[in-house]
Design an enzyme around this catalytic site. Sequence first.
Site, PDB file in Angstrom:
ATOM      1  N   ASP A 177      31.475  15.305  55.136  1.00 16.06           N
ATOM      2  CA  ASP A 177      30.579  14.513  54.499  1.00 16.06           C
ATOM      3  C   ASP A 177      30.011  15.045  53.329  1.00 16.06           C
ATOM      4  OD1 ASP A 177      30.878  12.390  56.294  1.00 16.06           O
ATOM      5  OD2 ASP A 177      29.455  12.838  57.554  1.00 16.06           O
TER       6      ASP A 177
ATOM      7  N   MET B 198      16.193  10.090  57.097  1.00 16.89           N
ATOM      8  CA  MET B 198      16.574   8.955  56.311  1.00 16.89           C
ATOM      9  C   MET B 198      15.443   8.105  55.813  1.00 16.89           C
ATOM     10  SD  MET B 198      20.305   8.388  57.995  1.00 16.89           S
ATOM     11  CE  MET B 198      19.788   7.972  59.474  1.00 16.89           C
TER      12      MET B 198
ATOM     13  N   LYS C   4      29.014   9.699  52.440  1.00 16.80           N
ATOM     14  CA  LYS C   4      28.188   9.380  53.413  1.00 16.80           C
ATOM     15  C   LYS C   4      26.624  10.356  53.258  1.00 16.80           C
ATOM     16  CE  LYS C   4      29.343   7.045  56.495  1.00 16.80           C
ATOM     17  NZ  LYS C   4      28.980   5.751  56.685  1.00 16.80           N
TER      18      LYS C   4
END
Length: 261
Positions: A43, A178, A65
Site C-alpha cells: 500500500d 482518516m 490505497k
Amino acid sequence: MTETNKNIKEPRITLVGAGPGDADLITVKAIKALKTADVVLYDALVNEELLEYAPANSTKVYVGKRSGDHTFSQEAINNLMVDYAVNYGHVVRLKGGDPFVFGRGYEELIIAAAHNISASVIPGISSSIAVPELQQIPVTHRGLSESFWVVTGTTANGKISNDLVDASRSNATVVVLMGIHNLAEIAEIFKLQGKNKLPVAVIQSGSTADEKIAVATVDTIVDTVEESKISSPAIIVLGEVVSLHPKFQLIKEVYDFVARG
C-alpha cells in the site's frame, strides 16, 4: 510429474501489518514472511524500505490505497492477490499499520477462503496507539482517561461516523484515523458537547522523518493545523491525555492567565 509441475508452488497469502511508517517498527515475524515472498502487494502508506527484506527476484506491486490515492480498487487488489497466489505461490499483502484496523484485511481473508487459498495474518503496530505514544501522549492515563476509542473520520459514503458522535459524549480518549479532511466538522461535534477547551493533537506522518504535530484545543485546532501546514496522512487525538504533551503547557498557561484575569 513434469518439470513444469515441480516448479509450481502451493498458493498462499499472508496479510502483514507494516506498522505506522518507521521501517524499524515492523515485527520480526513480518520480516520472516517478507523473506519468503514470491510477490509483495504493498500500500501507499508502507515504507518502501521494507521491500528490501523480500527476495531480489520477487515481484513487488504498488497498489495504492490512501486518502486521495486509490490506484487500485479493493476488487482489483483482491483479484491480483488470487492471481499472483495461483501463478507464483506466496503472496505477502503488505498493509500500513495493522491489517484489521480500518485495513479491510478480513475482506481479503474472505476472498482467499473463497478461492481455497491458505491465508494467515501477521499483526502490525497500529498508528492509533503508536503515533500518539511516540509523541509521549498515552491513550490511557490514570486520572485522565480510562479507555479509548479508535474511530474512522470518513465512512465509505464520505460521511462522519455516528460512532464519533457517541465517542464525543464519553470521557475517553478519541483517536480519529482518516479524518484530517473533516477536521472542522469533527471539532463542531465536540463543541456541541461543550468540549471547546478539550486538548487536541493532530499528528502528520507519525514515526517518520516527515512527522509534524499541532497541539491546540477543540476551539482552535482547525486554525492551528492550517498554520502548521499539516496534511494527510494524519491522525487526530482528542482528550485530556493530550494535555500531557509539552506543547500544551503553554496553552494551559495562557488559559490560566486569562482565568486569573
